[in-house]
Motif scaffolding. Structure first.
Motif, PDB file in Angstrom:
ATOM      1  N   GLU A   1       0.846  -1.198   0.000  1.00  0.00           N
ATOM      2  CA  GLU A   1       0.000   0.000   0.000  1.00  0.00           C
ATOM      3  C   GLU A   1       0.879   1.246   0.000  1.00  0.00           C
ATOM      4  OE1 GLU A   1      -3.209   0.038  -0.346  1.00  0.00           O
ATOM      5  OE2 GLU A   1      -3.297  -2.166  -0.351  1.00  0.00           O
ATOM      6  N   PRO A   2       0.601   2.234  -0.872  1.00  0.00           N
ATOM      7  CA  PRO A   2       1.395   3.469  -0.902  1.00  0.00           C
ATOM      8  C   PRO A   2       1.382   4.189   0.445  1.00  0.00           C
ATOM      9  CG  PRO A   2       0.020   3.301  -2.855  1.00  0.00           C
ATOM     10  CD  PRO A   2      -0.425   2.208  -1.933  1.00  0.00           C
ATOM     11  N   GLY A   3       2.491   4.836   0.783  1.00  0.00           N
ATOM     12  CA  GLY A   3       2.585   5.553   2.051  1.00  0.00           C
ATOM     13  C   GLY A   3       2.611   7.057   1.902  1.00  0.00           C
ATOM     14  N   LEU A   4       2.958   7.557   0.707  1.00  0.00           N
ATOM     15  CA  LEU A   4       3.066   8.997   0.474  1.00  0.00           C
ATOM     16  C   LEU A   4       1.682   9.627   0.360  1.00  0.00           C
ATOM     17  CD1 LEU A   4       4.896  11.453  -0.142  1.00  0.00           C
ATOM     18  CD2 LEU A   4       4.771  10.799  -2.563  1.00  0.00           C
ATOM     19  N   LYS A   5       1.452  10.698   1.125  1.00  0.00           N
ATOM     20  CA  LYS A   5       0.158  11.392   1.124  1.00  0.00           C
ATOM     21  C   LYS A   5       0.281  12.739   0.412  1.00  0.00           C
ATOM     22  CE  LYS A   5      -1.129   9.375   5.611  1.00  0.00           C
ATOM     23  NZ  LYS A   5       0.092   8.553   5.755  1.00  0.00           N
ATOM     24  N   GLU A   6      -0.839  13.224  -0.103  1.00  0.00           N
ATOM     25  CA  GLU A   6      -0.906  14.536  -0.749  1.00  0.00           C
ATOM     26  C   GLU A   6      -1.751  15.454   0.131  1.00  0.00           C
ATOM     27  OE1 GLU A   6       0.297  16.963  -4.024  1.00  0.00           O
ATOM     28  OE2 GLU A   6       0.643  14.801  -3.843  1.00  0.00           O
ATOM     29  N   LEU A   7      -1.157  16.561   0.586  1.00  0.00           N
ATOM     30  CA  LEU A   7      -1.854  17.499   1.465  1.00  0.00           C
ATOM     31  C   LEU A   7      -2.184  18.784   0.716  1.00  0.00           C
ATOM     32  CD1 LEU A   7       0.272  17.136   4.737  1.00  0.00           C
ATOM     33  CD2 LEU A   7      -1.850  15.956   4.148  1.00  0.00           C
ATOM     34  N   THR A   8      -3.248  19.459   1.150  1.00  0.00           N
ATOM     35  CA  THR A   8      -3.673  20.719   0.545  1.00  0.00           C
ATOM     36  C   THR A   8      -3.883  21.758   1.641  1.00  0.00           C
ATOM     37  OG1 THR A   8      -6.044  20.191   0.720  1.00  0.00           O
ATOM     38  CG2 THR A   8      -4.887  19.423  -1.265  1.00  0.00           C
ATOM     39  N   ASP A   9      -4.250  22.967   1.240  1.00  0.00           N
ATOM     40  CA  ASP A   9      -4.539  24.011   2.223  1.00  0.00           C
ATOM     41  C   ASP A   9      -5.665  23.589   3.157  1.00  0.00           C
ATOM     42  OD1 ASP A   9      -2.639  25.721   1.160  1.00  0.00           O
ATOM     43  OD2 ASP A   9      -4.035  26.631  -0.253  1.00  0.00           O
ATOM     44  N   THR A  10      -6.601  22.827   2.634  1.00  0.00           N
ATOM     45  CA  THR A  10      -7.758  22.402   3.424  1.00  0.00           C
ATOM     46  C   THR A  10      -7.406  21.298   4.417  1.00  0.00           C
ATOM     47  OG1 THR A  10      -9.196  22.932   1.551  1.00  0.00           O
ATOM     48  CG2 THR A  10     -10.137  21.544   3.288  1.00  0.00           C
ATOM     49  N   THR A  11      -6.527  20.388   4.017  1.00  0.00           N
ATOM     50  CA  THR A  11      -6.259  19.203   4.849  1.00  0.00           C
ATOM     51  C   THR A  11      -4.996  19.294   5.692  1.00  0.00           C
ATOM     52  OG1 THR A  11      -5.046  18.122   3.043  1.00  0.00           O
ATOM     53  CG2 THR A  11      -7.432  17.747   3.163  1.00  0.00           C
ATOM     54  N   PHE A  12      -4.114  20.230   5.399  1.00  0.00           N
ATOM     55  CA  PHE A  12      -2.797  20.233   6.048  1.00  0.00           C
ATOM     56  C   PHE A  12      -2.894  20.275   7.575  1.00  0.00           C
ATOM     57  CE2 PHE A  12       0.997  22.041   7.880  1.00  0.00           C
ATOM     58  CZ  PHE A  12       2.004  21.362   7.228  1.00  0.00           C
ATOM     59  N   GLU A  13      -3.495  21.299   8.124  1.00  0.00           N
ATOM     60  CA  GLU A  13      -3.517  21.447   9.585  1.00  0.00           C
ATOM     61  C   GLU A  13      -4.375  20.373  10.240  1.00  0.00           C
ATOM     62  OE1 GLU A  13      -2.277  22.735  13.138  1.00  0.00           O
ATOM     63  OE2 GLU A  13      -1.550  23.476  11.213  1.00  0.00           O
ATOM     64  N   HIS A  14      -5.464  19.990   9.569  1.00  0.00           N
ATOM     65  CA  HIS A  14      -6.352  18.972  10.131  1.00  0.00           C
ATOM     66  C   HIS A  14      -5.638  17.638  10.294  1.00  0.00           C
ATOM     67  CE1 HIS A  14      -9.923  16.612  10.933  1.00  0.00           C
ATOM     68  NE2 HIS A  14      -9.625  15.820   9.913  1.00  0.00           N
ATOM     69  N   LEU A  15      -4.823  17.256   9.314  1.00  0.00           N
ATOM     70  CA  LEU A  15      -4.156  15.955   9.364  1.00  0.00           C
ATOM     71  C   LEU A  15      -2.846  15.999  10.156  1.00  0.00           C
ATOM     72  CD1 LEU A  15      -4.726  14.656   5.713  1.00  0.00           C
ATOM     73  CD2 LEU A  15      -5.907  13.965   7.787  1.00  0.00           C
ATOM     74  N   THR A  16      -2.073  17.060   9.982  1.00  0.00           N
ATOM     75  CA  THR A  16      -0.778  17.105  10.655  1.00  0.00           C
ATOM     76  C   THR A  16      -0.861  17.621  12.089  1.00  0.00           C
ATOM     77  OG1 THR A  16      -0.259  19.378   9.937  1.00  0.00           O
ATOM     78  CG2 THR A  16       0.332  17.575   8.441  1.00  0.00           C
ATOM     79  N   GLN A  17      -1.826  18.506  12.355  1.00  0.00           N
ATOM     80  CA  GLN A  17      -1.935  19.173  13.665  1.00  0.00           C
ATOM     81  C   GLN A  17      -0.576  19.773  14.052  1.00  0.00           C
ATOM     82  OE1 GLN A  17      -3.729  16.591  16.608  1.00  0.00           O
ATOM     83  NE2 GLN A  17      -5.270  15.850  15.184  1.00  0.00           N
ATOM     84  N   ALA A  18       0.094  20.330  13.075  1.00  0.00           N
ATOM     85  CA  ALA A  18       1.464  20.816  13.261  1.00  0.00           C
ATOM     86  C   ALA A  18       1.584  21.883  14.342  1.00  0.00           C
ATOM     87  CB  ALA A  18       1.995  21.364  11.935  1.00  0.00           C
ATOM     88  N   SER A  19       0.592  22.758  14.459  1.00  0.00           N
ATOM     89  CA  SER A  19       0.683  23.849  15.431  1.00  0.00           C
ATOM     90  C   SER A  19      -0.299  23.715  16.586  1.00  0.00           C
ATOM     91  CB  SER A  19       0.440  25.193  14.724  1.00  0.00           C
ATOM     92  OG  SER A  19      -0.882  25.250  14.216  1.00  0.00           O
ATOM     93  N   SER A  20      -1.050  22.620  16.598  1.00  0.00           N
ATOM     94  CA  SER A  20      -2.108  22.507  17.611  1.00  0.00           C
ATOM     95  C   SER A  20      -1.983  21.291  18.522  1.00  0.00           C
ATOM     96  CB  SER A  20      -3.482  22.474  16.921  1.00  0.00           C
ATOM     97  OG  SER A  20      -3.570  21.361  16.043  1.00  0.00           O
ATOM     98  N   GLY A  21      -0.858  20.603  18.485  1.00  0.00           N
ATOM     99  CA  GLY A  21      -0.713  19.466  19.388  1.00  0.00           C
ATOM    100  C   GLY A  21       0.077  18.304  18.842  1.00  0.00           C
ATOM    101  N   ALA A  22       0.149  18.183  17.530  1.00  0.00           N
ATOM    102  CA  ALA A  22       0.947  17.137  16.867  1.00  0.00           C
ATOM    103  C   ALA A  22       0.625  15.737  17.362  1.00  0.00           C
ATOM    104  CB  ALA A  22       2.443  17.432  17.063  1.00  0.00           C
TER     105      ALA A  22
END
Length: 315
Positions: free
Chosen positions: A126-147
């Motif tokens: 199964e592929p592991g590389l994901k494609e993120l957009t402006d809409t999905t980036f923060e929701h999926l990564t939670q980079a600035s909100s808790g990680a």
């Protein structure tokens, strides 16, 4: 005696076929990729023929198990001297093995060991590389909100970046390699900073140029990858340990519309200084030209008035 000789020849021939793979050219590979959901391709050159034979022999030994694993929907083939290999691997000084999953490439980086190859193909199915957009980036990564979704290695790219496109198989390999490792679980993704990820690109100030920009997001901190090596080993080392040698910067929150506009202007000034300079200078020149013309008209009017006044006095 003749019968035994024919039997011996047939046995040697079948034995030789067991140790070799189907040799194909690029058009044949394209056809197989369209027909089969999963295809393993061994890329070889004459300069590495000896080591290539080892990999070919091991791949041939697992061919039946590989096809059985995929219920008949798979192939293992070999290409000699193909230029296609440059699209998947930065190094061709050793045999390159690429597994295509519905045309999504991933690399096998291990030794010539049939059992290990088969286990790797199963785990990389199964592929592991994901494609993120402006809409999905923060929701999926939670980079600035808790990680809480874990670490994220993200490539910011453009369609014009050839190096970025060549990194597809490399990034997917890093993703597959680390998703099964409990000690170093890393999500791997990419963001097109020209299209659906342009606001995210401006948020992290990756600029408008076409060079690869890679950032590791870890525990609400970000680490920028500053090496020129874009291979599996270097990127794996970066996400597991090397990032500690780089500056840790707090992940910025998403920009407000005004801040985003300011950053857009800054990016354009950095990337196109001459064009921006001309764009700024042109309105100023037009205003100066307008003022010069207006002043010229005013001077003409004054001269006409003086002339009429003089004529009236003479009368």
């Amino acid at each position: 005696m003749l019968v035994w000789f024919v039997f011996l020849l047939a046995f040697i021939s079948s034995k030789g076929q067991e140790d070799t793979l189907q040799l194909v050219k690029e058009p044949e590979l394209d056809k197989i990729l369209r027909e089969e959901p999963i295809v393993v391709a061994l890329f070889c050159t004459e300069s590495i023929a000896e080591s290539c034979e080892e990999y070919e022999s091991e791949l041939a030994s697992i061919r039946e198990d590989f096809i059985d694993m995929l219920q008949g929907d798979g192939s293992i083939v070999k290409l000699m001297g193909s230029s296609l290999v440059d699209r998947f691997s930065p190094s061709t000084d050793k045999p390159v093995i690429v597994m295509f999953r519905q045309n999504h490439p991933v690399l096998y980086e291990g030794p010539a060991n049939g059992e290990l190859m088969l286990d790797t193909f199963v785990s990389y199915k199964e592929p592991g590389l994901k494609e993120l957009t402006d809409t999905t980036f923060e929701h999926l990564t939670q980079a600035s909100s808790g990680a809480t979704t874990g670490d994220w290695l993200v490539l910011f790219y453009t369609e014009e970046c050839e190096q970025c496109l060549k990194m597809t198989a490399i990034l997917d390999t890093v993703a597959c390699k680390h998703r099964g490792n409990a000690a170093t679980v890393v999500n791997v993704a990419r963001v097109n900073k020209q299209t659906h990820g342009e606001k995210t690109g401006r948020r992290f100030e990756v600029g408008l140029d076409s060079s690869p920009q890679i950032i590791l997001f870890r525990q609400m901190k970000m680490y920028r990858y500053n090496l020129d090596k874009f291979d599996v080993g270097s990127l794996s080392s970066f996400v597991t340990n090397f990032y500690k040698n780089l500056p840790a910067v707090s992940v910025p929150t998403p920009k407000t519309p005004f801040d985003d506009l300011v950053q857009l202007c800054v990016d354009y000034m950095k990337e196109y200084p001459v064009l921006v300079g001309c764009g700024v200078a042109l309105p100023i020149l037009l205003v100066l030209l307008f003022l010069w013309l207006v002043r010229g008209e005013e001077e003409k009017v004054k001269k006409k008035k003086k002339k009429k006044t003089k004529e009236n006095k003479d009368k």
